[in-house]
Scaffold this active site. Sequence first.
Site, PDB file in Angstrom:
ATOM      1  CE  LYS A 105     -24.791 -29.133  21.536  1.00 46.69           C
ATOM      2  NZ  LYS A 105     -25.738 -30.143  21.015  1.00 46.69           N
TER       3      LYS A 105
HETATM    4  C1  LIG Z   1     -25.625 -31.451  21.241  1.00 49.56           C
HETATM    5  C2  LIG Z   1     -26.864 -32.259  21.237  1.00 49.56           C
HETATM    6  C3  LIG Z   1     -26.926 -33.501  21.881  1.00 49.56           C
HETATM    7  C4  LIG Z   1     -25.720 -34.122  22.543  1.00 49.56           C
HETATM    8  O1  LIG Z   1     -25.300 -33.407  23.671  1.00 49.56           O
HETATM    9  P1  LIG Z   1     -23.830 -33.623  24.255  1.00 49.56           P
HETATM   10  O2  LIG Z   1     -23.692 -32.635  25.351  1.00 49.56           O
HETATM   11  O3  LIG Z   1     -22.884 -33.361  23.119  1.00 49.56           O
HETATM   12  O4  LIG Z   1     -23.748 -35.039  24.720  1.00 49.56           O
HETATM   13  C5  LIG Z   1     -28.141 -34.147  21.911  1.00 49.56           C
HETATM   14  N1  LIG Z   1     -29.247 -33.635  21.304  1.00 49.56           N
HETATM   15  C6  LIG Z   1     -29.211 -32.456  20.669  1.00 49.56           C
HETATM   16  C7  LIG Z   1     -30.441 -31.964  20.012  1.00 49.56           C
HETATM   17  C8  LIG Z   1     -28.029 -31.716  20.619  1.00 49.56           C
HETATM   18  O5  LIG Z   1     -28.003 -30.543  19.987  1.00 49.56           O
END
Ligand SMILES: *Cc1c(COP(=O)(O)O)cnc(C)c1O
Length: 467
Positions: free
Chosen positions: A112
Amino acid sequence: MNYISTRGTAPELAFDDVVLAGLARDGGLYLPKSWPVLSAETIRAFKTKSFADIAVEVILPFVGDTISRADLKRMADAAYAGFGDPTVAPLVELAPGRYILELFHGPTLAFKDVAMQLLARLMDHVLEKRGARATIVGATSGDTGGAAIEAFRASKRVDVVILFPDGRVSDVQRRMMTTPTEKNVHAVAVKGTFDDCQALVKAMFNDHAFRDRVQLSGVNSINWARIVAQVTYYFAAASRLGAPDKAVSFSVPTGNFGDIFAGYVARRMGLPIKQLIVASNENDILPRTVTTGVYEMKGVVATSSPSMDIQISSNFERYLFEAAGRDPGVIRGLMKDLADRKRFELGALWPIVKADFAAAAASESDVATCIRETKAKYGYVLDPHTACGVVAADRVGTSGDMVVLATAHPAKFPDAIEAITGARPGLPARLADLMTDAERFDVVANDLATVEQFVERVAQASIKAAG
Ligand SMILES: *Cc1c(COP(=O)(O)O)cnc(C)c1O
């Protein structure tokens, strides 16, 4: 480039408005009016370009004339300068044709950061041009919150309030939200699940008077700028493996469907992607949807991959809008069914969904076995989210190169990894003080009025301070 809502009745917006808007006023999500396509030569040239330069080429067609190339380049360079790896997203070959795309070299050790570091700069840039400020309210299942707080802690124009489900995030995740000392960032533990937190955020966006009063803005994966920033690494990874002259498959650990939707966008922009695999944990609403044609909510179960403990995948609405030939009436119907009956049937869209995505869910024992075997065979430690991606890639099985997105560093989930492997993964040196720094957060009831009052106090204090 203008943006339209999936529900069809919100006003069209330009990119700079979409960056600040979050959810559309009709409850829908914004999408660009058309999909820009990159030429084969452009994609081929990515092989030798820096991550920031690829980001500029990928994102520029979406910003129209709201941001100049030079400004975008400056922001992308700054966003990715602080990553722990010079390539930002290194590709590790585990076995012939099987790659791990490490997206966890940012400040909070999860993918993210890749989007959030750029989004914070885009937002500050747009707000500064307008002489405005904003209050960001976000819900987190663990990783978004830390990434948002880390990205905005230097902002002079934005207050951040992050709602997280009390007791349902890892200690490392919580501390990333609760240890920053800047006055503009606030972590709030809600007595409920992630879906409760997300529902509170949606309700605040739907309270238009409140929304205007606090100058509400969103950074959850419903924010279009985050999706578009994530498109970059699909192009970066595939070009290194020979795209556009070769098709590559991606397996994507999925929760809110933001990351995998970015892969879908890359495909629409001309990147040849063979298989796009939706990987889930035991919260398997999306694999069930692909397999049965029915999207049906069940209770959330807690797993070792908490960032995917979700039963409402908000960004799936964006994809459905595309699958439905961009007919907002279809989306309004499906979303009404979901609100009334907690389910909807894909009907005529089902074959389209099956053609666009493969899907598989990993049980807790699949995840543990995968982490153990990958460590034994390759000396590589996967985090539990990434392990879901590896399990799904194995289950779907495909010829050609397969890239599994590594969405988090294993040290973000040390208890789970220690329970599975017997060894506790250490945090990178730059996070040495995280587990001993003082924490600061509020605990509130799962109640809209209480949370709105909290946000209102934060916003009014800043509006007053700004005079
Ligand atoms: C947010 C997250 C996901 C999922 O991603 P999305 O975009 O919500 O589908 C998967 N793995 C980790 C470690 C995350 O932080």
